[in-house]
Design a protein around this motif. Structure first.
Motif, PDB file in Angstrom:
ATOM      1  N   HIS A 107       1.020  -4.526  -3.667  1.00 23.27           N
ATOM      2  CA  HIS A 107       1.196  -3.024  -3.187  1.00 23.27           C
ATOM      3  C   HIS A 107      -0.336  -2.231  -3.073  1.00 23.27           C
ATOM      4  N   HIS A 111      -2.394  -0.454  -0.090  1.00 22.36           N
ATOM      5  CA  HIS A 111      -2.767   0.969   0.152  1.00 22.36           C
ATOM      6  C   HIS A 111      -4.226   0.744   0.363  1.00 22.36           C
ATOM      7  N   SER A 131      -1.030   7.589  -6.180  1.00 16.73           N
ATOM      8  CA  SER A 131       0.209   7.389  -5.828  1.00 16.73           C
ATOM      9  C   SER A 131       1.425   7.696  -6.976  1.00 16.73           C
ATOM     10  N   ASP A 296       4.036   4.979   1.444  1.00 15.27           N
ATOM     11  CA  ASP A 296       4.123   3.549   1.554  1.00 15.27           C
ATOM     12  C   ASP A 296       4.842   3.159   2.796  1.00 15.27           C
TER      13      ASP A 296
END
Ligand code: KG4
Ligand code: ZN
Length: 330
Positions: A107, A111, A131, A296
């Motif tokens: 993840h 990003h 985040s 996201d």
């Protein structure tokens, strides 16, 4: 084409990206923010049940592309295990039913690739990732060459906005709410400590500011509108000053030519302005993702998967696993 799936937290998203051109052919996202707002944060079990409803609905919309897929990509770490599993289970089913390879996407790396949607990736780059789960400065030299230069010792930058909002009863997610409120407040009415200000440590810490907010909230209860705005402004000023102070130290050492800010909190305009000024001082180019790709989404997962596809980084449908943390990271 690659079909990509994102379900690491409270956004269900599916995208389809053309491999050769990097063109985004399909991109949909269903956010669960409203459902979690009443609890002041994400409830994992509820998030998981909502993904189980929303992901199939999005897949149904992506049906026209299913015959043309070369791979299926899915976020498998880090994130909430119970929500990651929803996306991974869908990817496993597609992989087995259609004979497609799976690409397991980190993840945090996704990003970073939010910067390169429908574009070529350009490295090296220093990247600030802010985040709900992470606060990191990364030295990104390539797809597989990513070094963590700084990370948080406790809460993350985005999480501190969420908790500040929760303490003042403002709703979830706190980032955009606190940012908006801070614009109306006086940042100098309350003194807020800047974390690790006198420490040589190149690391982040947001628990101290959170505590300072808690003490202010308790002292001024019941909060009037002006006090809420002044607390939000003082909090945001200190939170950004801390980010800036530690990143400046890294700039002094590394003298980067290219610097980027990614992650949900990179949508914050005060953050963008502070780092635009820092970059100007260091003659460095600032890179930002489109606002719609900061939080996201599956488009960034798909873009990251294209580079993985060319490197033949495939996972196996029967052995792919999810992980709440990514200790090795890359
Ligand atoms: O990247 P993201 O969508 O999910 C994670 O990977 O965590 O980031 C969500 C986080 C939340 O904590 C949210 O409050 C924060 O990003 N955020 C912001 C802003 N917009 C979202 N924080 C500060 N200012 C904002 N404008
Ligand atoms: Zn994220």
């Amino acid at each position: 084409m690659i079909l990509s799936i994102e379900s690491s937290c409270d956004d269900s998203s599916i995208a389809v990206t053309e491999i050769a051109t990097k063109k985004l052919l399909f991109h949909r996202k269903i956010s669960q923010e409203a459902e979690h707002a009443k609890y002041g944060g994400v409830v994992p079990e509820l998030a998981s049940r909502l993904h189980a409803v929303d992901l199939p609905r999005l897949l149904e919309e992506a049906k026209p592309f299913l015959d043309d897929l070369q791979a299926v990509a899915v976020t498998n770490e880090p994130g909430l295990s119970v929500t990651l599993l929803e996306g991974v289970a869908m990817a496993q089913s597609l992989s087995i039913a259609r004979g497609l390879p799976i690409i397991a996407v980190n993840h945090l790396k996704a990003h970073i690739y939010s910067l390169f949607i429908e574009k070529e990736a350009t490295f090296p780059m220093l990247v600030l990732l802010i985040s709900g789960g992470h606060t990191m400065v990364l030295d990104v030299k390539g797809f597989d060459e990513i070094e963590i230069l700084a990370t948080t010792m406790d809460d993350s930058f985005g999480e501190s906005f969420d908790k500040t909002a929760k303490m003042m009863g403002l709703g979830y997610p706190g980032g955009p709410i606190v940012e908006k409120l801070a614009e109306k407040g006086d940042p100098d009415r309350f003194a807020m400590p800047i974390p690790l200000q006198h420490s040589p440590k190149i690391a982040f810490s947001y628990s101290g500011i959170k505590n300072a907010v808690r003490l202010l909230v308790e002292k001024h209860r019941p909060l009037d509108e002006k006090t809420k705005a002044d607390i939000a402004a003082a909090f945001q000023k200190a939170a950004i000053a801390h980010l800036l102070q530690k990143t400046r130290k890294i700039f002094q050492q590394k003298r980067p030519k290219d610097f980027a800010i990614v992650g949900g909190a990179s949508a914050n305009m005060a953050v963008r302005k502070a780092f635009a000024d820092l970059c100007a001082q260091y003659d460095c180019t600032l890179h930002l993702a489109d606002l719609k790709y900061c939080s996201d989404n599956a488009a960034m997962v798909g873009r990251c998967a294209i580079d993985a596809f060319y490197l033949e980084r495939f996972a196996d449908a029967l052995t792919i696993r999810v992980s709440p943390r990514s200790d090795k990271i890359f």
